[in-house]
Each structure stands twice: as structure tokens, then as C-alpha cells.
Design an enzyme around this catalytic site. Structure first.
Site, PDB file in Angstrom:
ATOM      1  CG  ASN A  10     103.747   8.874 103.500  1.00  0.00           C
ATOM      2  OD1 ASN A  10     103.371   7.956 102.667  1.00  0.00           O
ATOM      3  ND2 ASN A  10     102.540   8.674 104.572  1.00  0.00           N
ATOM      4  CE  LYS A  12      99.978  10.090 103.693  1.00  0.00           C
ATOM      5  NZ  LYS A  12      99.084  10.883 105.226  1.00  0.00           N
ATOM      6  CG  HIS A  97     101.966   7.420 108.836  1.00  0.00           C
ATOM      7  ND1 HIS A  97     100.363   7.889 108.908  1.00  0.00           N
ATOM      8  CD2 HIS A  97     102.542   8.040 108.091  1.00  0.00           C
ATOM      9  CE1 HIS A  97     100.408   8.643 108.975  1.00  0.00           C
ATOM     10  NE2 HIS A  97     101.327   9.730 107.881  1.00  0.00           N
ATOM     11  CD  GLU A  99      97.336   8.228 106.805  1.00  0.00           C
ATOM     12  OE1 GLU A  99      98.108   8.214 105.861  1.00  0.00           O
ATOM     13  OE2 GLU A  99      97.434   9.847 106.956  1.00  0.00           O
ATOM     14  CD  GLU A 167     103.730  11.921 109.428  1.00  0.00           C
ATOM     15  OE1 GLU A 167     104.147  13.058 108.022  1.00  0.00           O
ATOM     16  OE2 GLU A 167     102.969  11.722 109.604  1.00  0.00           O
ATOM     17  N   GLY A 173      96.585  16.487 106.366  1.00  0.00           N
ATOM     18  CA  GLY A 173      95.699  16.152 105.451  1.00  0.00           C
ATOM     19  C   GLY A 173      94.268  17.176 105.691  1.00  0.00           C
ATOM     20  CB  SER A 213      98.969  20.289 106.613  1.00  0.00           C
ATOM     21  OG  SER A 213      97.847  19.622 106.698  1.00  0.00           O
ATOM     22  N   GLY A 234     102.705  14.305 102.363  1.00  0.00           N
ATOM     23  CA  GLY A 234     101.545  14.095 101.638  1.00  0.00           C
ATOM     24  C   GLY A 234     101.389  13.842 100.616  1.00  0.00           C
TER      25      GLY A 234
END
Ligand code: 13P
Length: 252
Positions: A10, A12, A97, A99, A167, A173, A213, A234
Site C-alpha cells: 500500500n 498510500k 483502511h 486512515e 492492521e 508506521g 510495521s 506500507g
């Protein structure tokens, strides 16, 4: 039952044309040069889908988007429809997601609607779930994840058109990951929720990815877990060497 490992990147909101092209070409060359048992998926930003599709030509790497609208077309300024994605050669789209759940207040109901529309257009979905740090610390992880499964996964989901990605939000991250025992516990609970919703046979075949991560150094132990069927990556998917090194750690 066979669940083929899926290694998904991904990207992003990263990469302009030159950087994205170079990254995709590097990944494509490495995937071609070696024999991998896993499947690959790359999800660049909307702006690069057409460009990256060309870079992936002749490889087995699938192209995916990072979101989709539920409507077929019409007055939805700034949105992208499922058919626009299939038109560009996308096989998958990520939905829900964290986010988007957090930054855009996306609800389980909306994610469910998006999944139905995507499936109708022939797109496979990667439906994301996961708890916040506060929810984990309050012992609510399993309940939160199961609720997100019941709410976000549509009744038409099959092991073919749907992949789940667990996730934990606090692991995205941050360099932090749950223990492997914790990951296995959640994945197993997610599979139980899927069985309740879709039947055991579908749940047994449906892939559940872990994301948060993932890097070359922890990929082996995570991908070896019985209910982990791949990774949604990510940061490490933006470096061809790391992305490929993760795939090299997939169980044979
Ligand atoms: P990182 O691998 O950067 O933690 O991101 C995970 C993720 O959100 C993938 O969708």
C-alpha cells in the site's frame, strides 16, 4: 485448504511519476527474476494507476487501488467508481483502511456498501480492520475486530473476491508490532467471526493479511503463523529490496 500467501504493498499518498515508475520497475524485475510461491499486489495512488499498470505488464503482480466510491457514476466530485478502476486494469481495491476510517470518518456501513459495489464491478476487495491503542489497552481488541468484520464485510463476500487485512492502528508506521501470539489470537478470532457471518467453508478459504510495521526482519515469524495468509505493507513497500525480502520470507 490452500490459502495462497498474498504480499501486498500500500503505497498510500507517496510517489510522483518518476519515483513510482522506478519502484514498480524494480519490483517487477525482481519478481520476474525469482520463483515465488506467493501472489503480489501493488496499490499505488490513483494518479499512478495507469502508469504503474504499464510497468507491471508481463508480471504476475496485480494492480490495486486504495479506495473506491460505492456509486457507479454521477455527481460525486473527486471520487472514483469501481468501473473506473477495472477500466484501468485494477484487480483489487483496499477498502476501510484505518486512515480512511479515521481521517474521513468512514463507517462500517459505508465500507460494506463500497465492497458490494466493488464486487459487482468485478473488483476484489482488501477490507481493513484493527483496533486503536486505547482499545487494545482496554482488552477490547477481539470485540472491535469482530464487530468490524460483522459490519464491513458484505454478505456477498467470498474467498475469491475478499481479503481481510488486520492492521492494529497503533502498529501502523510506528515500528511496533503485537507479539506473534497476539497476532495469531486476533487472526483466529477474525476467522471465527467470518465463519459465523459467511460459513466455515468460506472462512477457512478466505485470506487474512497482517499489516502494521511489517519489514524483512519480522516477516518470517509473522507469515509463518497458521492464520496469517500474507501481509499488507506500507513503508517497506516503498523500497523494492524490502518488499521483495518480505516476500522471500513467505512460507514455501
Ligand atoms: P506500515 O507498514 O508503514 O506500518 O503501514 C501499514 C499499513 O497501513 C498498510 O496498509
Amino acid at each position: 485448504m490452500v490459502r495462497k500467501t498474498l504480499i501486498a504493498g500500500n503505497w498510500k499518498m507517496n510517489c510522483l511519476t518518476q519515483e513510482g515508475t522506478q519502484l514498480a520497475k524494480e519490483i517487477a524485475a525482481k519478481v520476474k527474476a525469482e520463483k515465488f510461491d506467493c501472489e503480489f499486489l501493488i496499490c499505488p495512488p490513483f494518479t499512478l494507476l495507469a502508469t504503474i499498470k504499464k510497468c507491471l505488464r508481463g508480471t504476475k503482480i496485480a494492480l490495486g487501488a486504495q479506495d473506491v466510491h460505492f456509486a457507479e457514476k454521477g455527481a460525486h466530485t473527486g471520487d472514483i467508481s469501481p468501473l473506473m478502476l477495472t477500466d484501468l486494469g485494477c484487480k483489487y481495491t483496499i477498502i476501510g483502511h484505518s486512515e480512511r476510517r479515521v481521517d474521513h470518518q468512514e463507517s462500517n456501513e459505508l465500507i460494506n456498501q463500497k465492497a458490494v459495489a466493488a464486487h459487482k464491478a468485478g473488483l476484489n476487495t482488501v477490507i481493513c480492520i484493527g483496533e486503536t491503542l486505547e482499545e487494545r489497552e482496554n482488552g477490547r481488541t477481539i470485540q472491535v475486530c469482530q464487530n468490524e468484520i460483522f459490519g464491513s464485510v458484505p454478505d456477498d463476500a467470498t474467498a475469491k473476491n475478499t481479503v481481510i487485512a488486520y492492521e492494529p492502528i497503533w502498529a501502523i508506521g510506528t515500528g511496533k508490532t503485537p507479539t506473534v501470539a497476539d497476532v495469531q489470537e486476533v487472526h483466529s478470532a477474525v476467522r471465527k467471526a467470518l465463519a459465523k457471518k459467511l460459513g466455515k467453508s468460506t472462512a477457512d478459504k478466505m485470506r487474512i493479511l497482517y499489516g502494521g510495521s511489517v519489514k524483512p526482519s519480522n516477516a518470517k515469524e509473522l507469515l509463518a503463523l497458521p492464520d496469517v495468509d500474507g501481509a499488507l505493507i506500507g513503508g517497506a513497500s516503498l523500497k523494492a529490496d524490502d518488499f521483495i525480502a518480505i516476500a522471500q520470507n513467505a512460507p514455501k
